[in-house]
Design an enzyme around this catalytic site. Structure first.
Site, mmCIF file in Angstrom:
data_model
loop_
_atom_site.group_PDB
_atom_site.id
_atom_site.type_symbol
_atom_site.label_atom_id
_atom_site.label_comp_id
_atom_site.label_asym_id
_atom_site.label_seq_id
_atom_site.Cartn_x
_atom_site.Cartn_y
_atom_site.Cartn_z
ATOM 1 N N ASP A 18 1.451 -1.396 -0.146
ATOM 2 C CA ASP A 18 -0.022 0.065 -0.173
ATOM 3 C C ASP A 18 1.241 1.441 0.013
ATOM 4 O O ASP A 18 0.950 2.437 -0.754
ATOM 5 C CB ASP A 18 -0.746 0.304 1.337
ATOM 6 C CG ASP A 18 -1.834 -0.697 1.475
ATOM 7 O OD1 ASP A 18 -2.479 -1.395 0.352
ATOM 8 O OD2 ASP A 18 -2.106 -2.101 1.777
ATOM 9 N N ARG A 98 -0.742 1.213 16.368
ATOM 10 C CA ARG A 98 -1.764 2.561 16.151
ATOM 11 C C ARG A 98 -1.196 3.953 16.685
ATOM 12 O O ARG A 98 -1.622 4.641 16.441
ATOM 13 C CB ARG A 98 -2.631 1.921 15.426
ATOM 14 C CG ARG A 98 -2.507 0.948 13.872
ATOM 15 C CD ARG A 98 -1.835 1.629 13.185
ATOM 16 N NE ARG A 98 -1.277 0.241 12.226
ATOM 17 C CZ ARG A 98 -0.833 -0.551 12.188
ATOM 18 N NH1 ARG A 98 0.554 -0.647 12.266
ATOM 19 N NH2 ARG A 98 -0.939 -1.395 11.229
ATOM 20 N N ASP A 127 -7.728 0.203 11.183
ATOM 21 C CA ASP A 127 -6.718 1.546 11.648
ATOM 22 C C ASP A 127 -6.332 2.933 10.794
ATOM 23 O O ASP A 127 -6.323 3.720 11.778
ATOM 24 C CB ASP A 127 -5.497 0.830 10.954
ATOM 25 C CG ASP A 127 -4.728 -0.609 11.785
ATOM 26 O OD1 ASP A 127 -5.144 -0.588 13.034
ATOM 27 O OD2 ASP A 127 -4.441 -1.048 10.562
ATOM 28 N N SER A 179 -2.292 -9.860 3.100
ATOM 29 C CA SER A 179 -2.257 -8.114 3.794
ATOM 30 C C SER A 179 -1.702 -8.903 5.146
ATOM 31 O O SER A 179 -1.826 -9.091 5.523
ATOM 32 C CB SER A 179 -3.515 -7.662 3.941
ATOM 33 O OG SER A 179 -3.346 -6.541 4.944
#
Length: 418
Positions: A18, A98, A127, A179
């Site tokens: 990404d 995060r 996220d 992923s």
């Protein structure tokens, strides 16, 4: 339409699929802004190799690597461990990192005079919320760019097409295109065959698991591990004192080779859909099991039961991105007090994916063998009769009422009738 007035962007950069294509995409769609790539080092280790070269080659002006391992462990993981917080069985690995990364992104954006912060989270996932709530807390008013909510790319295959067209080097192929998210605490796997929860994950396939092995591939002999805690925080493994982040590293090694901490889970995302993934959390699973064992002898019943209820709220709060909140501060304070006497040692036996309690000791133990023994005991068992009569009085009164309702002539009931 992209805002052409944005001249400088701070990008949350991992070097994965990404964020690798986001740099050239931002250049193309935001009138060639300066891109400052920021990687939060949360213990992903080998994923940092070659990261700067790759970021610069794809168009970033520089790469900033922020060492956030100990901050994540001390500020987020330890309070969560003290609370025994799990989200539907998930040990919160991605959620732990995060808020700390989001906070650092906001701080760097302010320091660099950036116009926006950018992340590579999809519009379906959790996220995006976690990052953006952290940015709102530490840089209120800062613009956030989320390409997955803007671009025409619809899948990871199309992302690979874009990367190939723009000469962006990738470490994955279409066949290994899971992923993944990795940090010191865990590794998550999503996508490909895992999108069908009717299929068994390929645990024994070479290269699928990275932090350990399948229980089928673990040794045939058990391994013992002893962990010491002080006020709920781990302080040593097998008698060797070390800081908490090193303890997690050590337990990842021990747990991984014994097939510990593999979770196959369909979970409820914050964005109202279910997702299926496999999580590897070898060291974390051992720590949670050890901490709970120590609590069983050091924490009183009422506090333990309240903490178990609050653990659900704590996990929801963290999973849903609200780490930087008064609620978190209040629950963390409760966890600290509840763990005041959670000090001692726990011995565990690890065998082919199983964590088996093998002994627990504490100078603050509430367990009394002389009281609980089936042999001669210090407890006068005759006292139980009076306790049961008092404890069961509401039940007795209820039964008397029911009897009177069915037999109005019964005058033994204390309730007088007209």
């Amino acid at each position: 339409m992209a805002d052409k007035g944005i001249k400088k962007i701070v990008l949350a950069y991992s070097g994965g699929l990404d964020t690798s294509i986001i740099i050239p995409w931002l250049k193309e769609n935001y009138d060639d802004p300066e891109i400052i790539a920021v990687c939060g080092n949360v213990g992903q280790n080998d994923e940092l190799d070659g990261l700067e070269e790759k970021a610069l080659k794809t168009g970033a002006s520089k790469l900033i690597v922020a060492d956030l391992v100990d901050e994540m462990v001390e500020d987020v993981i330890i309070p969560s461990l003290k609370m025994d917080a799990k989200y539907e069985g998930y040990l919160l690995g991605t959620a732990f990192a995060r808020p700390i990364i989001g906070k650092k992104l906001a701080q760097i954006a302010l320091e660099e005079g950036a116009d926006a912060v950018c992340h590579g989270c999809t519009g379906k996932g959790n996220d995006q919320v976690r990052f953006e709530l952290a940015v709102k807390r530490w840089a209120p008013g800062m613009k956030v760019i989320a390409p997955w909510r803007e671009w025409d790319i619809k899948s990871r295959d199309e992302e690979i097409d874009y990367a190939e067209a723009h000469d962006v080097p990738l470490k994955i192929s279409r066949e290994t295109n899971y992923s993944k998210d990795k940090n010191l605490w865990h590794l998550s796997h999503e996508g490909l065959d895992l999108e069908d929860p009717s299929l068994e994950p390929q645990y024994e396939k070479e290269g699928f698991l990275e932090l350990g092995v399948s229980p089928l591939q673990a040794p045939d002999e058990p391994e013992y591990v002893t962990i010491a805690f002080e006020s709920g925080a781990p302080v040593s493994v097998n008698g060797e004192k070390m800081k908490a982040s090193k303890i997690i590293e050590k337990l990842n090694e021990i747990g991984g080779k014994n097939g510990i901490g593999i979770l196959n889970l369909v979970e409820n995302r914050l964005i109202g859909m279910k997702s299926h993934g496999v999580y590897e959390t070898p060291g974390g699973s051992i720590l949670y099991a050890a901490h709970f064992q120590l609590e069983t002898i050091t924490v009183d019943k009422d506090t333990m039961h309240l903490k178990q209820k609050l653990a659900v709220d704590f996990a929801d709060m963290l999973y849903n991105g609200k780490w930087f909140s008064p609620m978190q501060e209040a629950l963390t304070a409760f966890a600290d007090v509840a763990n005041k006497n959670v000090t001692g040692e726990v011995k565990l036996k690890l065998y082919k994916g199983n964590i088996i309690p093998a002994g627990v000791t504490s100078p603050y133990s509430l367990y009394s063998e002389s009281l609980a023994s089936f042999g001669e005991s210090d407890y006068d068992q005759g006292q139980a009769a009076g306790f049961i009569n008092a404890w069961g009085l509401p039940t007795t009164v209820l039964a008397m009422r029911e009897k009177t309702m069915h037999d109005p002539t019964d005058i033994s009931h204390p309730i007088k009738r007209d």
